[in-house]
Design a protein around this motif. Sequence first.
Motif, PDB file in Angstrom:
ATOM      1  N   LYS A  94       0.830  -1.209   0.000  1.00  0.00           N
ATOM      2  CA  LYS A  94       0.000   0.000   0.000  1.00  0.00           C
ATOM      3  C   LYS A  94       0.861   1.254   0.000  1.00  0.00           C
ATOM      4  N   ALA A  95       1.869   1.281   0.854  1.00  0.00           N
ATOM      5  CA  ALA A  95       2.767   2.431   0.908  1.00  0.00           C
ATOM      6  C   ALA A  95       3.546   2.573  -0.391  1.00  0.00           C
ATOM      7  N   VAL A 109       5.587   7.421   4.295  1.00  0.00           N
ATOM      8  CA  VAL A 109       4.148   7.392   4.071  1.00  0.00           C
ATOM      9  C   VAL A 109       3.413   7.054   5.362  1.00  0.00           C
ATOM     10  N   THR A 110       2.333   7.769   5.625  1.00  0.00           N
ATOM     11  CA  THR A 110       1.431   7.436   6.729  1.00  0.00           C
ATOM     12  C   THR A 110       0.007   7.449   6.190  1.00  0.00           C
ATOM     13  N   LEU A 136       2.471  11.995   2.810  1.00  0.00           N
ATOM     14  CA  LEU A 136       3.813  11.672   2.324  1.00  0.00           C
ATOM     15  C   LEU A 136       4.738  12.842   2.613  1.00  0.00           C
ATOM     16  N   VAL A 137       5.738  12.593   3.454  1.00  0.00           N
ATOM     17  CA  VAL A 137       6.718  13.604   3.814  1.00  0.00           C
ATOM     18  C   VAL A 137       8.062  13.196   3.226  1.00  0.00           C
ATOM     19  N   TYR A 138       8.759  14.141   2.614  1.00  0.00           N
ATOM     20  CA  TYR A 138      10.050  13.811   2.021  1.00  0.00           C
ATOM     21  C   TYR A 138      10.851  15.081   1.770  1.00  0.00           C
ATOM     22  N   ARG A 161      -0.458  15.431   0.590  1.00  0.00           N
ATOM     23  CA  ARG A 161      -1.659  14.653   0.902  1.00  0.00           C
ATOM     24  C   ARG A 161      -2.136  14.004  -0.387  1.00  0.00           C
ATOM     25  N   LEU A 162      -2.443  12.703  -0.328  1.00  0.00           N
ATOM     26  CA  LEU A 162      -2.893  11.957  -1.498  1.00  0.00           C
ATOM     27  C   LEU A 162      -4.178  11.204  -1.181  1.00  0.00           C
TER      28      LEU A 162
END
Length: 218
Positions: A82-83, A148-149, A158-160, A193-194
């Motif tokens: 999923k991630a 991913v959370t 998603l933070v990057y 955000r997705l």
Amino acid sequence: MQTRPTTIAAAALAAVTLLLSGCGGSDGEDSGKDGIAGADTGAKSSTSPSPTTTDDGIDRPEVSLPEGDSLAFAPETTGDAKADAVLKDNAEYLRAIDEAIGKQDPKSEAVAFYSKDAAYLGSVEWISGFVKDGVTVTGTVRYFDRKVTFSKDGSAGLVYCADESKGYTKDVKTGEVNVTQASKDSYVLYNDRLRKNDKGVWQTTKSTSERGSEVCQP
């Protein structure tokens, strides 16, 4: 340096010199949607590259980066299906933006396929700025520390980080590369955000950024 869009505000482009600075995020889901494909649903625009069917059975637009342009992603996968789907679709969104800049096509079908709402509208505005200034992108941008959370509402966070120290703009007519010196501002922290649409695609709906973030410094 180059950076992708994170706002639909007109002031963002006005503040950019040679399109080398970042901008902040917005949830502006209702503004500027009229006549723009993808503003509501990520629907395809009238001009579409040939689709390609992937292992997940989804017909996706074929995305090709401009000559001399390279994007690197770490990690590409985590082992969690999923991630990994989120990481893959977000990477294709970033690639689609660069493709659209290279083709000087603000209403790119691929960008609309991988984004919607504020993220899509910001992308259209951002790409339009490159077209107006007659520049494309070249060099290498590295996206790293991708995490991913998932939220209870079904969306994904998603933070990057982005390392833009070797990413530049290039004049479309002359081919001259606008090389800029690397600095603290070459590193950007993104928070996206997705949401998964009915086709099974994780579309980026909104994004915020912090240029020069201490979190992303080498």
